[in-house]
Structure formats: C-alpha cells, structure tokens
Design an enzyme around this catalytic site. Structure first.
Site, PDB file in Angstrom:
ATOM      1  N   SER A 239     -75.181 -28.374  12.003  1.00 20.01           N
ATOM      2  CA  SER A 239     -74.885 -27.989  13.372  1.00 20.01           C
ATOM      3  C   SER A 239     -76.165 -27.563  14.059  1.00 20.01           C
ATOM      4  O   SER A 239     -77.032 -26.942  13.445  1.00 20.01           O
ATOM      5  CB  SER A 239     -73.870 -26.845  13.365  1.00 20.01           C
ATOM      6  N   LYS A 240     -76.255 -27.916  15.341  1.00 18.05           N
ATOM      7  CA  LYS A 240     -77.513 -27.625  16.014  1.00 18.05           C
ATOM      8  C   LYS A 240     -77.711 -26.125  16.211  1.00 18.05           C
ATOM      9  O   LYS A 240     -78.820 -25.664  16.403  1.00 18.05           O
ATOM     10  CB  LYS A 240     -77.647 -28.394  17.317  1.00 18.05           C
ATOM     11  N   ARG A 241     -76.640 -25.377  16.117  1.00 20.10           N
ATOM     12  CA  ARG A 241     -76.792 -23.936  16.258  1.00 20.10           C
ATOM     13  C   ARG A 241     -77.331 -23.295  14.984  1.00 20.10           C
ATOM     14  O   ARG A 241     -77.998 -22.292  15.025  1.00 20.10           O
ATOM     15  CB  ARG A 241     -75.445 -23.301  16.652  1.00 20.10           C
TER      16      ARG A 241
END
Ligand code: GLU
Length: 490
Positions: A239-241
């Site tokens: 996930s980009k987070r």
C-alpha cells in the site's frame, strides 16, 4: 484492428491517478515480455475516465517510468477520455437490444425498499419499468438470473461466477459518464485485444466484462491472466501509505532499470531452472504466462537491493561512471557547486562500485572528498578516537609520518603499519582512528587508496584537527562536538 494471424495483442491500461506503482510496472512488464516473445503487439492505453482523479502529470510519470524500464509500446498511448463517443455508441446499441435498462434509483431508495437486506447490490426494481434513458438515469446491465459465467484464466484455471451473485451493474452513470467496466470492454474489443493480463484485483469484475463482451457480439472473449497480488513482509497487500511502492522512488534511490526489471519479472514467475539473474533477452525468451503462479508475491526490498548490487558490480567502469554521475554532479548531487571533482571520483570509482547497493549510496562513500565543511560522525569519533586511550599516540605518529612519506597508497599504508606496530595493535585496529579522523566515519572505502586521493594536505590537516579535538582523552572531556574545521581546504 482485430488480431490477425494468431499474433497476440495485449494492452497495458494504467489509470493515471497517482505515482506509478511497482505492481503496475510488473503488469506492464509481463504484458511486454509476453508480446515480445510471440511477435505480438503491446498497446498502451491510459484509462483516464475518472476525471477527478486523473492528471496529466501522472501520465508523464507513467510514460517516463516505462521508458526507463525499457518497456516500449507499439501502439498508443490511447486515452479513454478521447474515446467517449465509442462508449456512448456501445451503450446505445446495448440499450436498443434490450441488454441495458434505465434506472433512476438512488442508493437510499434501494436501501429503503430493502431494510435489513443482506445481499449487497441492486434489487432490480427498474428492470421492467421501461424508463427511457435521460439525465439522472443510470444504465444497468440486465444480468441473467440463472446459470454461471465462466472465466477462463491462465493463472487461476476456470473460475465460475454464479450469475445470481452478479447484480444488474451500472455501465453508464446517471451523470452520463461511462463506467470503467464498459470502457475497458469496448476498448479491448475495438483494439483487438487477445490477452488481458492484469492485476488480480480485477478478477471480480471479469464476469461482468465477459457478459458485456458477449452482449456486444464481439466473438470469443480474450484469454485472461490475473497476476498475483504483491504483498509486504507482513503479507499485507502493498500500500502506498505503508510501503515504498512508487517506481519513481526506486529510480531516485539509484536502482538500475535492468535490476528492477529482473526483480519485477520474478514477482510471480521464475524460469524452470530457478535461475534468478536474467538479462532482457533471457527474460523475453523464457517468460511464459502459463508459468505465472497464483500465490501472493512478496515484494522484498532487500532482495531488490541485493539484485541491484549485483547489477552495479557487473557494470564496466565507464558505464558505472555514466550511471553514477547524475547522482553526484550538480544540480542533483549533494554538494555545493564547484565541490565535486570528477577526476578525483574516477580514481575511486572502481572501489565504490564494489561496495554499493544503489547509486544513491555512492555520494556517501566519497563525501569525505567533497563535503564542505568536512563532518566527522559524532558516534564514530567517540568510539574510535574519544574512548580509545591509544588513539592519541597513534594519530600523532601517523601525522608525523604523513608530513614526509611518499603520497601513494603503499607509502600511506607503511606509515599506518609502523604506527600500528609501535602501539602494539593490528593494522585493522589501527586504521579505525585514522579512518574516522580523515574520512569521518568508521566504515567506508579502503583507507589508503582513499587518502591517496584525498591528498596529503587535507589528510594531515584532518589528523591534526582530530588531535586538537581531544583525541585519546576520555569521552566527554574533550571538546568533541559537531563539525570540525575542514582540515585543509582542497
Ligand atoms: N485501469 C486499470 C488499472 O489501472 C486496469 C484495468 C485493466 O487492465 O483492465 O488498474
């Protein structure tokens, strides 16, 4: 543009709504490898119908990342935002054939009619109301109530979806905008796509695509291959987070495109004999869609770094320089203009090449040559000099030797060896205070070669300055502190 003569036509269809994700790059690569070996066509299609989230800057990012990876396209980039009339036409045809119906229900309407309902999705209320299409009315696909829709997937085998579980899905929103599922199918048909190779997350919408494909009377559906999801070390979907996922970040870190490509290729596939390092030709000739496996693939950054190190070490000197210089020279290098000296760097480059995992690490290896002011790491100073009671005598002798020895790695080594013997320690142990005083850190390039390039004046100045800063006095009592004087100009 239909496929002819059996050569495959594949497409890579990114949505330009953010940084280009490593998962997208893996999808692009698999499509490209598949097409290359079979003499097929690789179509690039930008899926930018989501006007709020799409941005031209993301498109340029995708194109430049693909170029960087060496993934070239044969057709496109097409943009879905320029093809809206095609989707409208398809919707009109489907409506005329009774495959779509207009619907003016809001979500709240559906919920109010079905309090406490557990089956998600639309309840079919407008199916037989014969509404005419118009503003505020969505168009829904009339899905069969019975039977199953079969998706044949090269990676997953046959996947059956009972039609009763597929709601009458929206293909044109009440705003008049076509939905993704319609645009994709219309494009895949008109572009003659024979193989749809894409992320696993699209598998659930595939039966809808199959229904639309058949309703549009477009002949056999393409072959599907849904690629395994990429996960992090905790087996969570990347996930980009949480995770570093942008290709651009890896590029900026100094990952080589060939290492990235090699690593991406192994995320879900491996050659029969288990080899890991494969160049482009080997990837093209050995990649088989049928051999892609369906278990989640661990995106292991450490493994990528390991690959990158291998690829860096395999570069010849000239190529290494060419790749490393953008990370060193102004404007992107870390030093003030005028500080970087290419000739000095070139002398140490072969030693640097053996010791870095990324091009981004190169600057740190030669920082002792170009940083102004020269900075000694506090922790390393305390450990290797401050708390070492023999360091002062050793550095004094080294300084003495440096004043008059020949200035080449061999002579420098002889001075440090003599000082080591005089203080009764091994050469390796004697190097530590000298290294920290002159190179600022306890680990780094080989000391003697580095000092040869640093030059007598700066090396001597830095040893003296370490002595002045309280070498050999117990920790905490010396002046210690942050940056030392540069230890001789240049
Ligand atoms: N535009 C979709 C995405 O970026 C891909 C859809 C497809 O490949 O069919 O995830």
């Amino acid at each position: 543009m239909k496929a002819t003569g059996g050569s495959p036509r594949v497409r890579f269809a990114p949505s330009p709504t953010g940084y280009f994700h490593v998962g997208g790059a893996r999808t692009a690569l698999y499509n490209w490898l598949f097409a290359r070996r079979l003499g097929g066509t690789f179509v690039l299609r930008i899926e930018d119908t989501d006007r709020e989230r799409s941005d031209d800057a993301w498109i340029s990012g995708i194109l430049s990342a693909l170029e960087w990876l060496g993934i070239s396209w044969d057709e496109g980039p097409y943009r879905q935002s320029e093809r809206l009339p095609l989707y409208e036409k398809a919707a009109a045809e489907l409506f005329a054939a009774g495959r779509l119906y207009a619907c003016d229900c809001s979500r709240a309407d559906v919920e109010a009619r079905n309090p406490g309902r557990t089956t998600p999705g639309y309840d079919g209320y407008c199916r037989d109301r014969a509404l005419t299409p118009g503003p505020g009315r969505a168009l829904r696909f009339r899905t069969p109530d019975e039977g199953v829709t079969l998706v044949h997937d090269v990676v997953r085998g046959d996947v059956e979806f009972p039609n009763s579980t597929i709601e009458d899905f929206v293909v044109v929103k009440s705003s008049g905008d076509p939905l993704f599922v319609l645009a994709v199918v219309v494009d895949d048909i008109s572009m003659g796509i024979t193989h749809v190779i894409r992320a696993e997350e699209h598998l659930p919408t595939t039966p809808k695509a199959v229904m639309l494909w058949e309703a549009l009377g477009a002949g056999p559906v393409p072959v599907f291959a849904h690629l395994p999801v990429l996960v992090n070390e905790k087996r969570q979907k990347l996930s980009k987070r949480r995770d570093r996922v942008s290709v651009e970040d890896y590029r900026a870190m100094g990952i080589l495109p060939e290492a990235m490509r090699n690593y991406l290729a192994l995320l879900g596939w491996s050659p029969a004999d288990g080899r890991e390092v494969l160049d482009l030709e080997e990837l093209v000739s050995e990649f088989r869609l049928e051999d892609v496996n369906n278990s989640p693939a661990f995106f292991d950054e450490r493994r990528l770094l390991h690959f990158n190190g291998l690829y860096i070490r395999a570069l010849d000197e000239e190529e290494f320089l060419r790749r490393a210089l953008p990370f060193l020279e102004p404007p992107s290098g870390p030093w003030a203009p005028g500080r970087f000296d290419r000739a000095q760097f070139e002398r140490l480059a072969p030693l640097v090449k053996e010791r870095v995992a990324t091009l981004g690490e190169v600057a740190g290896m030669v920082d002792f040559l170009f940083a102004d002011p020269f900075v000694v790491d506090d922790h390393d100073r305390a450990t290797s000099i401050g708390r070492d009671p023999g360091a002062r005598a050793l550095l004094e002798q080294v300084a003495e030797g440096f004043r008059s020895c020949g200035w080449d790695a061999g002579s420098i080594r002889a001075v440090v060896t003599a000082a080591a013997e005089a203080s009764g320690r091994k050469l390796a142990k004697a190097q530590a205070p000298v290294r920290v005083a002159t190179m600022g850190r306890a680990v780094g390039l080989p000391l003697f070669e580095s000092l040869e390039v640093l030059g007598r004046e700066r090396a001597l100045g830095r040893v003296l300055s370490a002595l002045g800063a309280g070498a050999g006095t117990p920790a905490g009592t010396g002046p210690g502190g942050a940056a030392q004087p540069a230890g001789g100009a240049g």
